[in-house]
Design an enzyme around this catalytic site. Sequence first.
Site, PDB file in Angstrom:
ATOM      1  N   TYR A  25      20.100  10.501 -20.569  1.00  0.00           N
ATOM      2  CA  TYR A  25      19.373   9.381 -19.959  1.00  0.00           C
ATOM      3  C   TYR A  25      19.452   8.158 -20.877  1.00  0.00           C
ATOM      4  O   TYR A  25      18.479   7.473 -21.112  1.00  0.00           O
ATOM      5  CB  TYR A  25      17.910   9.777 -19.692  1.00  0.00           C
ATOM      6  CG  TYR A  25      17.270   8.986 -18.571  1.00  0.00           C
ATOM      7  CD1 TYR A  25      17.648   9.203 -17.252  1.00  0.00           C
ATOM      8  CD2 TYR A  25      16.291   8.032 -18.833  1.00  0.00           C
ATOM      9  CE1 TYR A  25      17.065   8.487 -16.219  1.00  0.00           C
ATOM     10  CE2 TYR A  25      15.697   7.312 -17.816  1.00  0.00           C
ATOM     11  CZ  TYR A  25      16.099   7.546 -16.505  1.00  0.00           C
ATOM     12  OH  TYR A  25      15.506   6.814 -15.467  1.00  0.00           O
ATOM     13  N   ARG A  49      16.022  17.023 -25.562  1.00  0.00           N
ATOM     14  CA  ARG A  49      14.753  16.917 -26.297  1.00  0.00           C
ATOM     15  C   ARG A  49      13.743  16.100 -25.504  1.00  0.00           C
ATOM     16  O   ARG A  49      14.108  15.253 -24.684  1.00  0.00           O
ATOM     17  CB  ARG A  49      14.981  16.237 -27.657  1.00  0.00           C
ATOM     18  CG  ARG A  49      15.813  17.059 -28.628  1.00  0.00           C
ATOM     19  CD  ARG A  49      16.119  16.279 -29.887  1.00  0.00           C
ATOM     20  NE  ARG A  49      16.926  15.096 -29.593  1.00  0.00           N
ATOM     21  CZ  ARG A  49      18.247  15.122 -29.449  1.00  0.00           C
ATOM     22  NH1 ARG A  49      18.908  16.254 -29.552  1.00  0.00           N
ATOM     23  NH2 ARG A  49      18.905  14.013 -29.190  1.00  0.00           N
ATOM     24  N   SER A  53      14.026   9.227 -24.485  1.00  0.00           N
ATOM     25  CA  SER A  53      14.706   9.277 -23.187  1.00  0.00           C
ATOM     26  C   SER A  53      13.878  10.041 -22.169  1.00  0.00           C
ATOM     27  O   SER A  53      13.814   9.670 -20.989  1.00  0.00           O
ATOM     28  CB  SER A  53      16.081   9.936 -23.340  1.00  0.00           C
ATOM     29  OG  SER A  53      16.942   9.141 -24.112  1.00  0.00           O
ATOM     30  N   MET A  84      31.299  13.458 -28.275  1.00  0.00           N
ATOM     31  CA  MET A  84      31.401  14.505 -29.282  1.00  0.00           C
ATOM     32  C   MET A  84      30.284  15.545 -29.188  1.00  0.00           C
ATOM     33  O   MET A  84      30.312  16.554 -29.889  1.00  0.00           O
ATOM     34  CB  MET A  84      31.442  13.895 -30.680  1.00  0.00           C
ATOM     35  CG  MET A  84      32.587  12.917 -30.872  1.00  0.00           C
ATOM     36  SD  MET A  84      34.178  13.545 -30.253  1.00  0.00           S
ATOM     37  CE  MET A  84      34.442  14.918 -31.350  1.00  0.00           C
ATOM     38  N   GLN A  86      29.355  16.661 -26.011  1.00  0.00           N
ATOM     39  CA  GLN A  86      29.574  17.349 -24.739  1.00  0.00           C
ATOM     40  C   GLN A  86      30.061  18.777 -24.896  1.00  0.00           C
ATOM     41  O   GLN A  86      29.592  19.687 -24.206  1.00  0.00           O
ATOM     42  CB  GLN A  86      30.564  16.551 -23.883  1.00  0.00           C
ATOM     43  CG  GLN A  86      29.987  15.263 -23.323  1.00  0.00           C
ATOM     44  CD  GLN A  86      30.966  14.542 -22.426  1.00  0.00           C
ATOM     45  OE1 GLN A  86      31.973  15.102 -21.988  1.00  0.00           O
ATOM     46  NE2 GLN A  86      30.686  13.274 -22.155  1.00  0.00           N
ATOM     47  N   HIS A 108      34.157   9.873 -18.610  1.00  0.00           N
ATOM     48  CA  HIS A 108      35.285   9.605 -19.507  1.00  0.00           C
ATOM     49  C   HIS A 108      36.027  10.922 -19.672  1.00  0.00           C
ATOM     50  O   HIS A 108      35.404  11.994 -19.744  1.00  0.00           O
ATOM     51  CB  HIS A 108      34.767   9.094 -20.850  1.00  0.00           C
ATOM     52  CG  HIS A 108      35.821   8.803 -21.874  1.00  0.00           C
ATOM     53  ND1 HIS A 108      37.051   8.255 -21.555  1.00  0.00           N
ATOM     54  CD2 HIS A 108      35.837   8.970 -23.231  1.00  0.00           C
ATOM     55  CE1 HIS A 108      37.759   8.096 -22.662  1.00  0.00           C
ATOM     56  NE2 HIS A 108      37.048   8.538 -23.691  1.00  0.00           N
ATOM     57  N   ASP A 191      41.757   3.957 -22.109  1.00  0.00           N
ATOM     58  CA  ASP A 191      40.424   3.587 -22.574  1.00  0.00           C
ATOM     59  C   ASP A 191      40.386   3.537 -24.104  1.00  0.00           C
ATOM     60  O   ASP A 191      39.893   2.570 -24.695  1.00  0.00           O
ATOM     61  CB  ASP A 191      39.393   4.586 -22.043  1.00  0.00           C
ATOM     62  CG  ASP A 191      37.960   4.192 -22.389  1.00  0.00           C
ATOM     63  OD1 ASP A 191      37.410   3.318 -21.706  1.00  0.00           O
ATOM     64  OD2 ASP A 191      37.411   4.756 -23.351  1.00  0.00           O
ATOM     65  N   GLU A 227      33.801 -21.910 -34.837  1.00  0.00           N
ATOM     66  CA  GLU A 227      35.162 -22.105 -34.359  1.00  0.00           C
ATOM     67  C   GLU A 227      35.916 -20.801 -34.117  1.00  0.00           C
ATOM     68  O   GLU A 227      36.815 -20.756 -33.266  1.00  0.00           O
ATOM     69  CB  GLU A 227      35.948 -22.965 -35.355  1.00  0.00           C
ATOM     70  CG  GLU A 227      35.413 -24.382 -35.508  1.00  0.00           C
ATOM     71  CD  GLU A 227      35.460 -25.184 -34.222  1.00  0.00           C
ATOM     72  OE1 GLU A 227      36.224 -24.823 -33.290  1.00  0.00           O
ATOM     73  OE2 GLU A 227      34.727 -26.184 -34.123  1.00  0.00           O
ATOM     74  N   GLU A 231      32.464 -19.175 -30.327  1.00  0.00           N
ATOM     75  CA  GLU A 231      33.068 -19.702 -29.094  1.00  0.00           C
ATOM     76  C   GLU A 231      33.858 -18.648 -28.325  1.00  0.00           C
ATOM     77  O   GLU A 231      34.250 -18.876 -27.178  1.00  0.00           O
ATOM     78  CB  GLU A 231      33.970 -20.894 -29.417  1.00  0.00           C
ATOM     79  CG  GLU A 231      33.201 -22.161 -29.791  1.00  0.00           C
ATOM     80  CD  GLU A 231      34.105 -23.379 -29.880  1.00  0.00           C
ATOM     81  OE1 GLU A 231      35.029 -23.494 -29.043  1.00  0.00           O
ATOM     82  OE2 GLU A 231      33.887 -24.211 -30.772  1.00  0.00           O
TER      83      GLU A 231
END
Length: 332
Positions: A25, A49, A53, A84, A86, A108, A191, A227, A231
């Site tokens: 979450y 836990r 979240s 890492m 999962q 992903h 990706d 600069e 920007e």
Amino acid sequence: MAKIYTDQDASLDPIKDKKIAVLGYGNQGRAWALNLRDSGLNVIVGLEREGNSWKQAVQDGFQPVHTEDAVKQADIIIFLIPDMVQRYVYREKVQPNMKEGADLVFAHGFNIHYKLIDPPSTSDVYMVAPKGPGATVRDFYTKGGGVPALVAVQQNPSGKALEKALAIAKGIGATRAGVIETTFKEETETDLFGEQTTLVGGVMELMRSAFRTLVELGYQPEVAYFETINEMKMIVDIIYEKGFTGMLKAVSDTAKYGGLTVGKFVINEEVRKRMLEAAEKIRSGKFAEEWIEEYNRGSPTIKEGLEEIENSLEEQTRRRLKEIIERGKPKS
């Protein structure tokens, strides 16, 4: 040409009677859970836990449960936890508790492409990868829009994996914009390449190198910062809205000429060769091996890199200029 799906190509029907477990979450997890619920789907939030979240999910009207309890109930399991983490969560909490034939969904392709997770042959395995951060996925959805996404199918024993992937994409709002079909291999490798060579690594080092060059030549850090770094957002915003042609039309003729001539001198064929080397490192799996080893050692490179940047002259200058930059932002 890429196959692009929109709202008219997708239906929620393939998943409307399914229980969907969103694991995580955080940035993406919260956006997906809320969008899928608001699309009328049956969502349960699974967390490791009972921390911040968990509290946020409760505040948002969910009744979160621990990961293994969410998995036991789920017909569709969506991994929205860090790459890492999962494989460990899959091995310890998902695989022992998942229903026979439950779908595994990813945002992903890293863990599937590099075979860190070996899914059961009876499960549909597919991906929906929004091309934007979770906060934007949620914001665009609530305003009637959607963030474009990629979809891919790795395993399809049901014969309906693509239909379900498009249904998830529709549920989070992605088909309102457009969804491109790809593969786990293509999504993962492109990706990682984009992150490393432009979006995170390349653009940051380009700005830092330009800033340092001006400072070393004796120019004031504050002027150099505006600069070469500040920007950048304005230029990228124009490219986002109008493309490279629109950006070039928006800048002065002096900037056009300088950009078109010196840009290719700085970003030359030698840089392209290094980009190809980076791409090959990703394609061969060597980067994944290095990252896994780094993560297992506690990510010292990340910690050292963040500390160096936090203490850099660039960041010191940014902090000095923060009041000026914030004061100039338009009031919402």
